[in-house]
Design an enzyme around this catalytic site. Structure first.
Site, short mmCIF file in Angstrom:
data_model
loop_
_atom_site.label_atom_id
_atom_site.label_comp_id
_atom_site.label_asym_id
_atom_site.label_seq_id
_atom_site.Cartn_x
_atom_site.Cartn_y
_atom_site.Cartn_z
N HIS A 23 -12.33 -5.24 -3.60
CA HIS A 23 -11.07 -5.20 -2.86
C HIS A 23 -11.23 -4.58 -1.47
O HIS A 23 -10.97 -5.23 -0.46
CB HIS A 23 -10.03 -4.43 -3.68
CG HIS A 23 -8.66 -4.36 -3.09
ND1 HIS A 23 -7.51 -4.26 -3.85
CD2 HIS A 23 -8.23 -4.35 -1.81
CE1 HIS A 23 -6.46 -4.20 -3.05
NE2 HIS A 23 -6.87 -4.24 -1.80
N GLU B 232 -28.07 10.69 9.08
CA GLU B 232 -27.45 11.46 10.16
C GLU B 232 -25.94 11.26 10.25
O GLU B 232 -25.17 12.19 10.50
CB GLU B 232 -28.11 11.10 11.49
CG GLU B 232 -27.59 11.88 12.70
CD GLU B 232 -28.01 13.34 12.70
OE1 GLU B 232 -27.48 14.09 13.53
OE2 GLU B 232 -28.88 13.73 11.87
N CYS C 259 0.82 -1.22 0.00
CA CYS C 259 0.00 0.00 0.00
C CYS C 259 0.85 1.26 0.00
O CYS C 259 0.30 2.37 -0.17
CB CYS C 259 -0.90 0.04 1.23
SG CYS C 259 -1.95 -1.40 1.49
N HIS D 260 -6.15 1.53 5.09
CA HIS D 260 -6.66 0.66 4.03
C HIS D 260 -7.24 -0.59 4.66
O HIS D 260 -6.54 -1.30 5.39
CB HIS D 260 -5.55 0.28 3.06
CG HIS D 260 -5.95 -0.77 2.06
ND1 HIS D 260 -7.11 -0.68 1.33
CD2 HIS D 260 -5.35 -1.94 1.69
CE1 HIS D 260 -7.21 -1.74 0.53
NE2 HIS D 260 -6.16 -2.52 0.75
N HIS E 6 -10.01 -4.16 4.20
CA HIS E 6 -10.72 -5.08 3.31
C HIS E 6 -12.12 -5.30 3.85
O HIS E 6 -12.64 -6.42 3.81
CB HIS E 6 -9.96 -6.40 3.20
CG HIS E 6 -8.68 -6.30 2.43
ND1 HIS E 6 -7.85 -7.39 2.22
CD2 HIS E 6 -8.08 -5.24 1.82
CE1 HIS E 6 -6.80 -7.00 1.51
NE2 HIS E 6 -6.92 -5.71 1.26
#
EC number: 4.2.1.109
Length: 275
Positions: A233, A168, A125, A143, A145
């Protein structure tokens, strides 16, 4: 997705084992990691929390934090690839300095007593995290999953955006605007109940780093977003601080879960206000 974890790093659930492991570190590192607010310790804390939420299971996902409150706000701590996130330790982070992305420290530099000769790899990443820091001046990038993130992109197959309004929880997210004078995206407040939240969706690639160009394009084209969904992903979420990024990630996941249920029952995600 990250490779399977073969490492034998210490069990982060055991405070006793963690304290014993500290003795193998240099005095300087011992001092750093004794601070519970150190970015490396915060990554460990969030990894365990996100694991419990089923967001980073099976070594998937990643977290990075820029030391915005430290003496050098250009330092970025990044969790490694292929490790069980709920067991990660503070000395297992990669340390990168912006803007040149200079690698200052790797977990492969620490005593072998702590790693059992496990070879750590930088997070796949990393180039996407760096894009968020450089393009949005982020303080942290997450990040996950999340199944909610994956499912909503499946339900919106062929669509390039996720949109939802009149909920809300939207108020937990920032209202952002591009400033022509500073050439930066700036926070001007929070979204309101009647606002429409828009998150771009990009297509997945076989290798994580190959997402970089499409993520950067989405960031440029959607100055109002704090996240990018990756079809089939997961999701990338960033914020001005680690705690803001955490809040945004939690709020978005709530909205994604709600949106899935709304779709299943035929309720439109964006309320029609014309009638």
């Amino acid at each position: 997705m990250s490779a399977p974890c073969n490492c034998t790093h210490a069990d982060s659930q055991s405070l006793t084992n963690t304290n014993k492991s500290f003795q193998h570190l240099s005095p300087e590192l011992q001092k750093q990691y004794s601070d519970p607010q150190h970015p490396a310790n915060l990554i460990c804390e969030l990894c365990r929390l996100f694991y419990d939420n089923n967001w980073v299971t099976g070594t998937g996902g990643g977290i990075s934090i820029r030391d915005v409150e430290g003496s050098n706000p250009n330092l970025v701590y990044i969790a490694p690839s292929g490790v069980q996130k709920e067991r990660i330790q503070p000395w297992e982070m990669f340390l990168v300095e912006l803007p040149d992305e200079k690698l200052l420290q790797t977990p492969n530099d620490i005593p072998k007593e702590l790693t059992k000769s496990y070879k750590y790899k930088p997070s796949a990443c990393t180039p996407l995290f760096m894009s968020c820091y450089k393009m949005r001046d982020a303080g942290a990038c997450i990040h996950t999953h999340s199944q909610n993130a994956v499912m909503i992109t499946l339900l919106l197959e062929g669509q390039k955006e996720f949109k939802i309004s009149h909920i809300e929880q939207i108020k937990a997210l920032p209202k952002l605007k591009y400033n022509e004078e500073t050439k930066k995206v700036e926070k001007i407040g929070s979204l309101e109940y009647y606002d429409t939240l828009t998150i771009p969706i990009i297509e997945n690639t076989p290798h994580e780093e190959d997402l970089t160009d499409s993520l950067q394009e989405a960031i440029r084209n959607y100055p109002g977003t704090s996240a990018v969904l990756v079809r089939r992903h997961g999701i990338y979420v960033w914020g001005e601080t680690v705690w803001k990024a955490k809040v945004y990630n939690e709020a978005i996941d709530y909205l994604l879960e709600l949106a899935i249920k709304m779709r299943q029952t035929g309720i439109p995600l964006v309320k029609n206000t014309s009638t």
